[in-house]
Design a protein around this motif. Structure first.
Motif, PDB file in Angstrom:
ATOM      1  N   ASN A 200       0.826  -1.195   0.000  1.00  0.00           N
ATOM      2  CA  ASN A 200       0.000   0.000   0.000  1.00  0.00           C
ATOM      3  C   ASN A 200       0.868   1.255   0.000  1.00  0.00           C
ATOM      4  O   ASN A 200       1.741   1.413   0.854  1.00  0.00           O
ATOM      5  N   PRO A 201       0.638   2.158  -0.959  1.00  0.00           N
ATOM      6  CA  PRO A 201       1.477   3.362  -1.023  1.00  0.00           C
ATOM      7  C   PRO A 201       1.354   4.258   0.193  1.00  0.00           C
ATOM      8  O   PRO A 201       2.237   5.087   0.434  1.00  0.00           O
ATOM      9  N   ASP A 202       0.285   4.124   0.980  1.00  0.00           N
ATOM     10  CA  ASP A 202       0.137   4.969   2.163  1.00  0.00           C
ATOM     11  C   ASP A 202       1.170   4.632   3.229  1.00  0.00           C
ATOM     12  O   ASP A 202       1.429   5.437   4.127  1.00  0.00           O
ATOM     13  N   LEU A 203       1.768   3.454   3.128  1.00  0.00           N
ATOM     14  CA  LEU A 203       2.900   3.092   3.986  1.00  0.00           C
ATOM     15  C   LEU A 203       4.200   3.145   3.200  1.00  0.00           C
ATOM     16  O   LEU A 203       5.214   3.672   3.682  1.00  0.00           O
ATOM     17  N   GLU A 204       4.186   2.636   1.986  1.00  0.00           N
ATOM     18  CA  GLU A 204       5.390   2.547   1.164  1.00  0.00           C
ATOM     19  C   GLU A 204       6.043   3.903   0.927  1.00  0.00           C
ATOM     20  O   GLU A 204       7.264   4.062   1.133  1.00  0.00           O
ATOM     21  N   LEU A 205       5.260   4.889   0.498  1.00  0.00           N
ATOM     22  CA  LEU A 205       5.852   6.170   0.118  1.00  0.00           C
ATOM     23  C   LEU A 205       6.340   6.975   1.324  1.00  0.00           C
ATOM     24  O   LEU A 205       7.450   7.519   1.287  1.00  0.00           O
ATOM     25  N   PRO A 206       5.557   7.098   2.426  1.00  0.00           N
ATOM     26  CA  PRO A 206       6.116   7.800   3.593  1.00  0.00           C
ATOM     27  C   PRO A 206       7.375   7.145   4.152  1.00  0.00           C
ATOM     28  O   PRO A 206       8.278   7.847   4.627  1.00  0.00           O
ATOM     29  N   LEU A 207       7.464   5.803   4.101  1.00  0.00           N
ATOM     30  CA  LEU A 207       8.690   5.147   4.547  1.00  0.00           C
ATOM     31  C   LEU A 207       9.863   5.523   3.644  1.00  0.00           C
ATOM     32  O   LEU A 207      10.975   5.796   4.120  1.00  0.00           O
ATOM     33  N   GLY A 213      14.959  11.559   4.319  1.00  0.00           N
ATOM     34  CA  GLY A 213      15.025  12.713   5.215  1.00  0.00           C
ATOM     35  C   GLY A 213      14.085  13.828   4.826  1.00  0.00           C
ATOM     36  O   GLY A 213      14.320  14.994   5.198  1.00  0.00           O
ATOM     37  N   CYS A 214      13.011  13.502   4.091  1.00  0.00           N
ATOM     38  CA  CYS A 214      12.047  14.519   3.668  1.00  0.00           C
ATOM     39  C   CYS A 214      11.115  14.848   4.831  1.00  0.00           C
ATOM     40  O   CYS A 214      10.292  14.013   5.241  1.00  0.00           O
ATOM     41  N   ALA A 215      11.223  16.060   5.344  1.00  0.00           N
ATOM     42  CA  ALA A 215      10.433  16.453   6.515  1.00  0.00           C
ATOM     43  C   ALA A 215       9.026  16.902   6.151  1.00  0.00           C
ATOM     44  O   ALA A 215       8.244  17.247   7.040  1.00  0.00           O
ATOM     45  N   ARG A 216       8.692  16.920   4.871  1.00  0.00           N
ATOM     46  CA  ARG A 216       7.364  17.380   4.445  1.00  0.00           C
ATOM     47  C   ARG A 216       6.278  16.343   4.671  1.00  0.00           C
ATOM     48  O   ARG A 216       5.093  16.653   4.532  1.00  0.00           O
ATOM     49  N   VAL A 217       6.656  15.112   5.020  1.00  0.00           N
ATOM     50  CA  VAL A 217       5.686  14.031   5.216  1.00  0.00           C
ATOM     51  C   VAL A 217       5.968  13.372   6.563  1.00  0.00           C
ATOM     52  O   VAL A 217       7.099  12.936   6.810  1.00  0.00           O
ATOM     53  N   PRO A 218       4.974  13.300   7.457  1.00  0.00           N
ATOM     54  CA  PRO A 218       5.196  12.635   8.743  1.00  0.00           C
ATOM     55  C   PRO A 218       5.633  11.181   8.544  1.00  0.00           C
ATOM     56  O   PRO A 218       4.991  10.427   7.804  1.00  0.00           O
ATOM     57  N   ALA A 219       6.712  10.787   9.188  1.00  0.00           N
ATOM     58  CA  ALA A 219       7.263   9.444   9.006  1.00  0.00           C
ATOM     59  C   ALA A 219       6.440   8.415   9.770  1.00  0.00           C
ATOM     60  O   ALA A 219       6.052   8.656  10.926  1.00  0.00           O
ATOM     61  N   PRO A 220       6.152   7.259   9.184  1.00  0.00           N
ATOM     62  CA  PRO A 220       5.402   6.218   9.903  1.00  0.00           C
ATOM     63  C   PRO A 220       6.115   5.785  11.173  1.00  0.00           C
ATOM     64  O   PRO A 220       7.333   5.572  11.179  1.00  0.00           O
ATOM     65  N   VAL A 221       5.341   5.668  12.242  1.00  0.00           N
ATOM     66  CA  VAL A 221       5.864   5.207  13.523  1.00  0.00           C
ATOM     67  C   VAL A 221       5.603   3.714  13.686  1.00  0.00           C
ATOM     68  O   VAL A 221       6.433   2.971  14.199  1.00  0.00           O
ATOM     69  N   ALA A 222       4.427   3.266  13.226  1.00  0.00           N
ATOM     70  CA  ALA A 222       4.036   1.863  13.363  1.00  0.00           C
ATOM     71  C   ALA A 222       2.946   1.568  12.341  1.00  0.00           C
ATOM     72  O   ALA A 222       2.364   2.490  11.756  1.00  0.00           O
ATOM     73  N   ALA A 236      -3.448  -0.498   8.698  1.00  0.00           N
ATOM     74  CA  ALA A 236      -3.450   0.769   9.436  1.00  0.00           C
ATOM     75  C   ALA A 236      -2.029   1.305   9.515  1.00  0.00           C
ATOM     76  O   ALA A 236      -1.062   0.533   9.497  1.00  0.00           O
ATOM     77  N   VAL A 237      -1.903   2.631   9.606  1.00  0.00           N
ATOM     78  CA  VAL A 237      -0.595   3.294   9.707  1.00  0.00           C
ATOM     79  C   VAL A 237      -0.671   4.335  10.813  1.00  0.00           C
ATOM     80  O   VAL A 237      -1.602   5.148  10.851  1.00  0.00           O
ATOM     81  N   LEU A 238       0.315   4.318  11.718  1.00  0.00           N
ATOM     82  CA  LEU A 238       0.417   5.288  12.805  1.00  0.00           C
ATOM     83  C   LEU A 238       1.516   6.279  12.472  1.00  0.00           C
ATOM     84  O   LEU A 238       2.650   5.893  12.149  1.00  0.00           O
ATOM     85  N   GLN A 239       1.203   7.590  12.552  1.00  0.00           N
ATOM     86  CA  GLN A 239       2.168   8.643  12.256  1.00  0.00           C
ATOM     87  C   GLN A 239       2.096   9.729  13.329  1.00  0.00           C
ATOM     88  O   GLN A 239       1.105   9.802  14.071  1.00  0.00           O
ATOM     89  N   PRO A 240       3.106  10.577  13.400  1.00  0.00           N
ATOM     90  CA  PRO A 240       3.025  11.699  14.344  1.00  0.00           C
ATOM     91  C   PRO A 240       1.840  12.591  14.008  1.00  0.00           C
ATOM     92  O   PRO A 240       1.522  12.810  12.835  1.00  0.00           O
ATOM     93  N   TYR A 241       1.196  13.103  15.024  1.00  0.00           N
ATOM     94  CA  TYR A 241       0.076  14.021  14.850  1.00  0.00           C
ATOM     95  C   TYR A 241       0.621  15.451  14.900  1.00  0.00           C
ATOM     96  O   TYR A 241       1.326  15.820  15.840  1.00  0.00           O
ATOM     97  N   VAL A 242       0.328  16.230  13.876  1.00  0.00           N
ATOM     98  CA  VAL A 242       0.797  17.618  13.825  1.00  0.00           C
ATOM     99  C   VAL A 242      -0.179  18.467  14.645  1.00  0.00           C
ATOM    100  O   VAL A 242      -1.187  18.966  14.136  1.00  0.00           O
ATOM    101  N   SER A 243       0.107  18.608  15.921  1.00  0.00           N
ATOM    102  CA  SER A 243      -0.804  19.300  16.829  1.00  0.00           C
ATOM    103  C   SER A 243      -0.940  20.771  16.438  1.00  0.00           C
ATOM    104  O   SER A 243       0.044  21.450  16.146  1.00  0.00           O
ATOM    105  N   GLY A 244      -2.163  21.235  16.417  1.00  0.00           N
ATOM    106  CA  GLY A 244      -2.425  22.626  16.092  1.00  0.00           C
ATOM    107  C   GLY A 244      -2.371  22.936  14.616  1.00  0.00           C
ATOM    108  O   GLY A 244      -2.483  24.109  14.228  1.00  0.00           O
ATOM    109  N   ALA A 245      -2.202  21.911  13.776  1.00  0.00           N
ATOM    110  CA  ALA A 245      -2.097  22.147  12.336  1.00  0.00           C
ATOM    111  C   ALA A 245      -3.446  22.531  11.755  1.00  0.00           C
ATOM    112  O   ALA A 245      -4.500  22.116  12.233  1.00  0.00           O
ATOM    113  N   ALA A 246      -3.398  23.326  10.697  1.00  0.00           N
ATOM    114  CA  ALA A 246      -4.611  23.726   9.981  1.00  0.00           C
ATOM    115  C   ALA A 246      -4.721  22.909   8.711  1.00  0.00           C
ATOM    116  O   ALA A 246      -3.772  22.801   7.934  1.00  0.00           O
TER     117      ALA A 246
END
Length: 475
Positions: A200-207, A213-222, A236-246
């Motif tokens: 699934n690209p929703d895991l493949e591409l962020p990994l 080292g691309c900081a524009r995409v939250p890196a998968p945690v689990a 399912a994919v777990l990633q950092p939550y960008v708190s306060g993001a719009a």
């Protein structure tokens, strides 16, 4: 696959599963009438408008014992549906469900109700959408934290990534084609609803982007995955939550409502998109599209248009003009023109972008258009595919305003392309034939989607269809 059950196995601490599993045939028979009514009402159910004719239980895993006060099932359920009148048969979809089991629901969980079971192993119990309930949602996080194995379910965690316990879960209720749970404003879990075999690209591409080292995409945690009939499924994919993001969509609508200019944000978004594309080109192979490959691409666009006209007759008057966009691209390919293709986001729009409190933009949700086959979503594409999606999104935002603001959209589209060029070194508008073809393909997709799911929005993509059918418009 025949109806089977995945037996309970080791589980995360704080769960005590039974070593036996409820028989699948009685379980499915007892849930069948409830799911036939409940499933089609869910935002993420893709088969709206087609009657459900039956179910096949692909796998069932007991995550919390149903004999206790709170039970929890993880189900993979294949849904059989009849084809829409005049339409060709559609392949059956497989959905991921988390079913909670209680004697009675507390008032706070009333919106999650699926129904009251009258027969079978759960007779007398109430079943509900478990992600509304913090306790079952926290079971998932604990399983990811401990890298649990529960039957065929495998909970994985990136090396060096820590997940602390005690994070409170809450389900996001915004409209999505999947389901998302936030844990203590620290992590966000995206649970895929319609699941298909394959990478699934929703895991493949962020990994891949994390490795670059691309900081524009939250890196998968689990992540959660399984294997059925020797095929992998990402669940399912777990990633950092960008708190306060719009959210980009909500931010654009707010600025529109205030009459504020959005060009600076659009330009920044263009730069962010180009950074992600550049990193993907480094991380994964690129290919050259010649005449044969472009012919296949154009044929796919034309076939989707044929199906769309059949599904939405309002497209018929514009069909010749829309086909001219594809024909122009085919003509360039026939003259020997080639294009570079690479992995892209695949479904880029304002709602897939987050602006942090610091003003930095991130891109999320790399699943691609869920209605398209997974193999197609993983194909290399010209980067203009993503650009066209964002240009359509600015148009959507402008037409949702009252009164519509086409000049606002034009300004944002231009700024976005300019920002993209600042990083990529090439402005997407310098390839107007390719850009028009992809924007036309996207608008046709939107017409079908809105006709099926949100008819009140149908005038928005139809207005773009009229423009695209009449003449090229680079931005």
């Amino acid at each position: 696959m025949a109806e089977t059950v995945t037996p309970s196995g080791t589980t995360p601490p704080s769960t005590t599963p039974s070593s036996t599993s409820t028989g699948t045939t009685p379980l499915l028979a007892s849930l069948d009438p409830l799911l036939r009514e409940w499933l089609p009402r869910q935002r993420w159910f893709a088969g709206k408008g087609r009657p459900v004719t039956g179910f096949t239980l692909v796998a069932a895993t007991e995550l919390l014992p149903v004999e206790g006060r709170l039970g929890l099932y993880h189900l993979l359920l294949r849904v059989h549906q009849s084809a829409a009148p005049g339409a060709p048969p559609q392949p059956d979809d497989c959905y991921q469900l988390l079913i909670g089991v209680r004697e009675a629901l507390p008032p706070r969980l009333a919106p999650a109700l699926i129904g009251h079971v009258s027969s079978g192993p759960l007779a007398g119990r109430t079943v509900y959408e478990a992600l509304h309930d913090p306790r079952p949602a926290e079971v998932l996080l604990e399983a990811l934290r401990t890298r649990a194995r529960v039957g065929a379910l495998a909970f994985e965690r990136t090396e060096g990534q820590e997940i602390r316990d005690g994070l409170v879960a809450r389900l996001l209720t915004s409209e999505q084609s999947n389901s998302s749970v936030v844990y203590g404003d620290t992590f966000i879990l995206k649970l895929l609803r319609r699941v298909t075999p394959g990478v699934n690209p929703d895991l493949e591409l962020p990994l891949a982007l994390a490795r670059e080292g691309c900081a524009r995409v939250p890196a998968p945690v689990a992540w959660l995955h399984t294997e059925l009939d020797a095929e992998p499924y990402v669940l399912a994919v777990l990633q950092p939550y960008v708190s306060g993001a719009a959210d980009g969509w909500e931010l654009a609508l707010r600025e529109l409502a205030k009459g504020e200019d959005f060009a600076a944000e659009a330009r920044a978004l263009g730069r962010a998109t180009a950074e992600v594309h550049t990193a993907l080109a480094r991380a994964l192979p690129t290919v050259t599209l010649g005449q044969a490959q472009l012919r296949q691409l154009v044929d796919g666009m034309a076939e989707r248009l044929t199906a769309a006209v059949r599904a939405v007759p309002a497209l018929r008057p514009y069909e010749p003009g829309l086909r001219s966009a594809y024909a122009a691209l085919a003509d360039l390919a026939a003259e020997g023109r080639t294009w570079t293709a690479q992995r892209v986001h695949g479904d880029l729009h304002l709602g897939q972008c987050l602006r942090s409190p610091s003003g930095s933009w991130s891109l999320i949700d790399f699943e691609g258009e869920p209605s398209r086959p997974l193999a197609e979503r993983r194909l290399p594409q010209p980067v203009v595919r993503d650009v066209a999606g964002m240009l359509r999104s600015f148009d959507y935002a402008a037409h949702s305003a009252r009164p519509p603001a086409p000049l606002w959209a034009h300004t944002c589209r231009s700024a976005y392309c300019s920002g993209y060029a600042e990083v990529a070194g090439r402005d997407p508008r310098t390839d107007p034939v390719l850009l028009r073809a992809y924007e036309t393909d996207k608008a046709v997709y939107e017409v079908v989607y809105e006709a099926r799911h949100r008819p009140e929005w149908l005038p928005v993509p139809l207005s773009a269809v009229r423009r695209l059918a009449a003449a090229p418009d680079p931005a």
